[in-house]
Design an enzyme around this catalytic site. Structure first.
Site, mmCIF file in Angstrom:
data_model
loop_
_atom_site.group_PDB
_atom_site.id
_atom_site.type_symbol
_atom_site.label_atom_id
_atom_site.label_comp_id
_atom_site.label_asym_id
_atom_site.label_seq_id
_atom_site.Cartn_x
_atom_site.Cartn_y
_atom_site.Cartn_z
ATOM 1 N N GLY A 195 56.480 -4.190 3.632
ATOM 2 C CA GLY A 195 56.458 -5.242 2.729
ATOM 3 C C GLY A 195 55.806 -6.378 3.288
ATOM 4 O O GLY A 195 55.222 -6.555 4.529
ATOM 5 N N LYS A 227 54.675 -12.011 7.878
ATOM 6 C CA LYS A 227 55.948 -10.907 7.913
ATOM 7 C C LYS A 227 56.844 -11.460 9.032
ATOM 8 O O LYS A 227 56.689 -12.417 9.899
ATOM 9 C CB LYS A 227 55.303 -9.619 8.413
ATOM 10 N N GLU A 268 56.552 -3.623 13.547
ATOM 11 C CA GLU A 268 55.817 -3.454 12.401
ATOM 12 C C GLU A 268 54.096 -3.531 12.673
ATOM 13 O O GLU A 268 53.309 -2.989 11.873
ATOM 14 C CB GLU A 268 56.083 -4.561 11.291
ATOM 15 N N LYS A 301 55.586 -12.865 -3.611
ATOM 16 C CA LYS A 301 55.237 -12.949 -2.398
ATOM 17 C C LYS A 301 53.785 -13.387 -2.378
ATOM 18 O O LYS A 301 53.146 -13.591 -1.359
ATOM 19 C CB LYS A 301 55.351 -11.576 -1.723
HETATM 20 C C1 5RP Z 1 60.561 -7.563 7.958
HETATM 21 C C2 5RP Z 1 59.359 -7.867 7.110
HETATM 22 C C3 5RP Z 1 59.710 -7.517 5.789
HETATM 23 O O1 5RP Z 1 58.678 -6.719 5.238
HETATM 24 C C4 5RP Z 1 59.528 -8.873 4.954
HETATM 25 O O2 5RP Z 1 60.670 -9.725 5.512
HETATM 26 C C5 5RP Z 1 59.633 -8.588 3.443
HETATM 27 O O3 5RP Z 1 61.119 -8.228 3.374
HETATM 28 P P1 5RP Z 1 61.473 -7.891 1.836
HETATM 29 O O4 5RP Z 1 61.094 -6.510 1.265
HETATM 30 O O5 5RP Z 1 63.140 -7.515 1.827
HETATM 31 O O6 5RP Z 1 61.475 -8.996 0.797
HETATM 32 O O7 5RP Z 1 58.496 -8.395 7.521
HETATM 33 O O8 5RP Z 1 60.336 -7.852 9.247
#
Ligand code: 5RP
Length: 249
Positions: A107, A119, A128, A146
């Site tokens: 994500g 991120k 990640e 997003k």
């Molecule tokens: C975690 C991340 C996640 O991918 C990002 O925060 C998005 O989170 P979500 O899918 O809960 O909205 O980078 O480190």
């Protein structure tokens, strides 16, 4: 008798369901997670992202492994993703000896029209980024909220070493970045899976040159990695509340 044994089980289930918070935009997140899981083929090595959207992906991937015999190996980006993958009985890769992956699915907190991203909201940005970088494709899964015209409203997570962290925070501030050390409700300073701290940096909005900000922040020796993901994204799947998906190539 049957009544007596079933009621406690039912109560446990209800309690469990009540304790799992439903994420914001859950329908769109689940739809996009499911679509990404449908793209995975047997034989693939797959990076598993972190966060709520990635968690839906892992759940649907696990379902495919169990129901369709999908044969994959996975590299989780966090202890949380590892735990979920183990629960889903997805085989795990030995990351120490692995040099590349077929695909990573994760994500994001913000995505701009040039596929630049912020991120690290969940604090897993270092792993990640390593996993995204070692994958032939980095498939991004987001709900429509997003997508932004410009990065910078969401705080930029910066992983920093605990060693002389006050000096690192001071150097960030000297460069003009307002940085706050992330806190954990129970344990004080939030610690990443790598045992490091997170400084949340509120960028000036709009952030016109994320490349420059990345270089500037990364040049501080105590900084391990920034949450800017630039030139990494492959396809981006965008989920909507009516469950339709748009693909940005
Ligand atoms: C975690 C991340 C996640 O991918 C990002 O925060 C998005 O989170 P979500 O899918 O809960 O909205 O980078 O480190």
């Amino acid at each position: 008798m049957m009544f007596r044994t079933r009621i406690p089980k039912l109560l446990t289930l209800v309690k469990k369901m009540a304790s799992v918070p439903v994420p914001k935009n859950a329908i769109a997140k689940e739809a996009v997670g499911k679509s990404a899981a449908a793209l995975i083929e047997s034989g693939m090595t797959v990076g598993l992202g972190s966060g709520t959207t990635a968690s839906y992906f892992i759940a649907h991937l696990g379902r495919r492994c169990r129901k369709e015999g999908l044969d994959i190996k996975a590299a989780p980006t966090s202890s949380h993703a590892l735990k979920q993958a183990q629960k889903e009985e997805i085989p795990i890769i030995d990351i120490e000896t692995c040099i590349s992956l077929d695909i990573a699915v994760d994500g994001a907190d913000e995505v701009d029209p040039q596929k630049r991203m912020i991120k690290g909201g969940g604090g897993a940005l270092f792993r990640e980024k390593v996993i995204a970088n070692m994958s032939k494709e980095f498939l991004v899964i987001v709900d429509e909220t997003k997508r932004v015209a410009h990065l910078g409203r969401f705080p930029l997570a910066v992983e920093i070493s605990p060693f002389a962290y006050m000096a690192t925070l001071a150097q960030l501030r000297n460069k003009g970045y307002s940085a706050a050390l992330r806190q954990d409700a129970r344990e004080g300073h939030y610690k990443t899976d790598n045992g490091n701290y997170i400084a949340d940096v509120q960028l000036e909005f709009p952030c016109i040159h994320p490349e420059k900000d990345h270089e500037n922040i990364h040049s501080i020796p105590g900084v391990i990695e920034t949450g800017f993901f630039l030139k990494l994204a492959g396809r981006i799947l965008v989920g909507f509340p009516d469950k339709h998906i748009e693909i940005i190539d």
